[in-house]
Enzyme design. Structure first.
Site, PDB file in Angstrom:
ATOM      1  N   GLY A  15     -29.162  21.379  53.422  1.00 30.74           N
ATOM      2  CA  GLY A  15     -29.341  22.765  52.962  1.00 30.74           C
ATOM      3  C   GLY A  15     -28.020  23.512  52.994  1.00 30.74           C
ATOM      4  N   ARG A  76     -29.674  16.226  49.293  1.00 30.78           N
ATOM      5  CA  ARG A  76     -30.139  15.310  50.341  1.00 30.78           C
ATOM      6  C   ARG A  76     -30.277  13.950  49.650  1.00 30.78           C
ATOM      7  NH1 ARG A  76     -33.264  20.184  51.424  1.00 30.78           N
ATOM      8  NH2 ARG A  76     -32.555  21.070  53.392  1.00 30.78           N
ATOM      9  N   ASP A 107     -27.490  17.907  61.357  1.00 31.72           N
ATOM     10  CA  ASP A 107     -27.636  16.624  62.053  1.00 31.72           C
ATOM     11  C   ASP A 107     -27.802  15.435  61.102  1.00 31.72           C
ATOM     12  OD1 ASP A 107     -27.435  17.424  64.645  1.00 31.72           O
ATOM     13  OD2 ASP A 107     -29.581  17.715  64.930  1.00 31.72           O
ATOM     14  N   THR A 135     -25.579  25.259  59.184  1.00 31.65           N
ATOM     15  CA  THR A 135     -26.991  25.443  58.807  1.00 31.65           C
ATOM     16  C   THR A 135     -27.429  26.824  59.269  1.00 31.65           C
ATOM     17  OG1 THR A 135     -29.278  24.879  59.377  1.00 31.65           O
ATOM     18  CG2 THR A 135     -27.609  24.032  60.859  1.00 31.65           C
ATOM     19  N   ASP A 137     -30.111  27.536  60.356  1.00 34.34           N
ATOM     20  CA  ASP A 137     -31.088  27.405  61.452  1.00 34.34           C
ATOM     21  C   ASP A 137     -30.454  27.430  62.847  1.00 34.34           C
ATOM     22  OD1 ASP A 137     -33.002  27.202  59.527  1.00 34.34           O
ATOM     23  OD2 ASP A 137     -33.332  25.047  59.745  1.00 34.34           O
ATOM     24  N   ASP A 139     -29.535  25.066  64.663  1.00 32.58           N
ATOM     25  CA  ASP A 139     -30.297  24.136  65.504  1.00 32.58           C
ATOM     26  C   ASP A 139     -29.585  22.805  65.727  1.00 32.58           C
ATOM     27  OD1 ASP A 139     -30.493  23.216  62.925  1.00 32.58           O
ATOM     28  OD2 ASP A 139     -32.628  22.758  63.014  1.00 32.58           O
ATOM     29  N   ARG A 181     -37.751  25.631  59.927  1.00 25.41           N
ATOM     30  CA  ARG A 181     -38.882  24.702  59.959  1.00 25.41           C
ATOM     31  C   ARG A 181     -39.099  24.164  61.365  1.00 25.41           C
ATOM     32  NH1 ARG A 181     -38.975  21.858  54.531  1.00 25.41           N
ATOM     33  NH2 ARG A 181     -36.890  21.203  55.096  1.00 25.41           N
TER      34      ARG A 181
HETATM   35  O1  F6P Z   1     -31.203  24.717  55.763  1.00 29.93           O
HETATM   36  C1  F6P Z   1     -32.232  24.834  56.669  1.00 29.93           C
HETATM   37  C2  F6P Z   1     -33.452  25.315  55.948  1.00 29.93           C
HETATM   38  O2  F6P Z   1     -33.140  26.520  55.317  1.00 29.93           O
HETATM   39  C3  F6P Z   1     -34.691  25.458  56.814  1.00 29.93           C
HETATM   40  O3  F6P Z   1     -34.723  26.637  57.538  1.00 29.93           O
HETATM   41  C4  F6P Z   1     -35.775  25.336  55.791  1.00 29.93           C
HETATM   42  O4  F6P Z   1     -36.964  24.918  56.367  1.00 29.93           O
HETATM   43  C5  F6P Z   1     -35.225  24.308  54.872  1.00 29.93           C
HETATM   44  O5  F6P Z   1     -33.818  24.410  54.949  1.00 29.93           O
HETATM   45  C6  F6P Z   1     -35.660  24.431  53.447  1.00 29.93           C
HETATM   46  O6  F6P Z   1     -34.931  23.568  52.691  1.00 29.93           O
HETATM   47  P1  F6P Z   1     -35.097  23.229  51.148  1.00 29.93           P
HETATM   48  O7  F6P Z   1     -35.904  24.287  50.523  1.00 29.93           O
HETATM   49  O8  F6P Z   1     -33.720  23.159  50.639  1.00 29.93           O
HETATM   50  O9  F6P Z   1     -35.793  21.922  51.119  1.00 29.93           O
END
Ligand code: F6P
Length: 337
Positions: A15, A76, A107, A135, A137, A139, A181
């Site tokens: 992301g 990804r 990660d 990120t 997040d 995290d 998430r």
């Molecule tokens: O980058 C982290 C994040 O924004 C999370 O908080 C979220 O759940 C996820 O990516 C959503 O990712 P995408 O919509 O790109 O699959």
């Protein structure tokens, strides 16, 4: 054996996060300043598999420090998880003569980097990898801070401040879903910053009566006529939570899912500054043959952590912030008077 680094690749994966461009710029400019070529790999690990790259120059990374998103695109990659994918990626590394790769992401990105470097050793190719945590997040276990978090918090706070105006006027309850998430950092920081009535995070098992209904009742007793419930994505659907509040308290909440808006926008000074320092340190670590590593922050300082170690590290969730939030909202009105 020490290796003279001549060419570095840089990519963004997973992301996106505001500040990634500042990291790319820092990697490129630090490398170029040391006489090292810098290649931008586009579309994450997929770009390494399909030989999708651009040469980065001092001027090609000009005027990006202030821009959200990533100049190199991101993705990804499923194929990169396979040996065949790793081998294709290594073929590009050889073709380009890459001595090292700086991977900016989370990660999953670092795991990919480590797999690539291990596969490289197996086939007798020397490749260092350095990770830069990015990120929204926040995290990543090895780093106190990840690029993008501050910007995302500020974006969410700005949106919620706007919501508050209308909620206050109509004496309504607002349920706002923020990203995260698996992690509640964003929800908690944002909740604390907007003075939320309640914050729901994946790290704290939800007791609907205790964590929402009781808090709204207390706020109501304290004289509040509007309520702000911040929900981390990982807790569940904000719409369902809104429906349950309606049934339990008899109010008619309005639900807002902030979504990907939180991932965009100009990075804050904190994200630009952190990204610039991390990019610089990543190249320095590679030049001194410290790869495989992650450049992380520890109590405001930059630290370089061996990548395998970094991937094993876990973060202790800051529940003290959750308690502060509870103390500061009027949930505890009866106790604090
Ligand atoms: O980058 C982290 C994040 O924004 C999370 O908080 C979220 O759940 C996820 O990516 C959503 O990712 P995408 O919509 O790109 O699959």
């Amino acid at each position: 054996m020490e290796q003279k680094v001549k060419r570095i690749g840089v990519l963004t994966s997973g992301g996106d996060a505001p500040g990634m461009n500042a990291a790319i710029r820092a990697v490129a400019r630090t490398a170029l300043g040391l006489g090292i070529d810098c290649i931008g790999i586009r579309r994450g690990w997929n770009g390494l598999i399909s030989s999708d790259f651009i040469k980065l120059t001092t001027s090609s990374v000009s005027h990006i420090i202030n821009r959200g998103g990533t100049l190199l695109y991101t993705a990804r990659s499923e194929e990169f998880r396979t040996t065949a994918g790793l081998d294709k990626a290594l073929a590009t590394c050889k073709l380009l003569g890459l001595d090292a790769i700086v991977a900016v992401g989370g990660d999953g990105t670092f795991r990919g980097a480590l797999d690539l470097s291990r596969r490289a050793s197996e086939v007798g190719y020397q490749l260092q990898v350095a990770g830069i945590p990015a990120t929204i997040d926040n995290d990543i276990g090895c780093s106190n801070y990840t690029i993008g978090f501050d910007t995302a918090c500020n974006t969410a706070v700005e949106c919620i401040d706007k919501l508050r105006d209308t909620m206050q006027s109509h004496e309504r309850c607002s349920v706002v879903e923020v990203m995260g998430r698996h992690a509640g950092y964003l929800a908690l920081y944002v909740g604390l910053s907007v003075g939320a009535t309640a914050v729901l995070i994946p790290e704290h098992e939800l007791d609907f009566e205790r964590d929402i209904v009781e808090k709204i009742r207390r706020a109501r007793l304290a004289g509040t006529t509007h309520y702000m419930v911040v929900v981390a994505e990982g807790v569940g659907s904000a719409i369902e939570i809104g429906d349950r509040i309606h049934e339990a308290v008899g109010i008619d909440p309005r639900v807002t899912v902030l979504g990907h808006i939180q991932r965009g926008g100009a990075p804050t000074a904190r994200d630009r500054e952190t990204a610039s320092r991390m990019g610089y340190e990543a190249v320095k670590a590679i030049v001194s043959n410290q790869g495989n590593c992650v450049v992380a922050t520890k109590e405001g300082r930059m630290v370089v952590i061996e990548m395998e170690e970094a991937l094993k590290m876990t973060k202790t969730f800051e529940m003290d912030r959750y308690r502060i939030l509870e103390a500061l909202t009027n949930n505890n009105y009866a106790e604090i008077g």
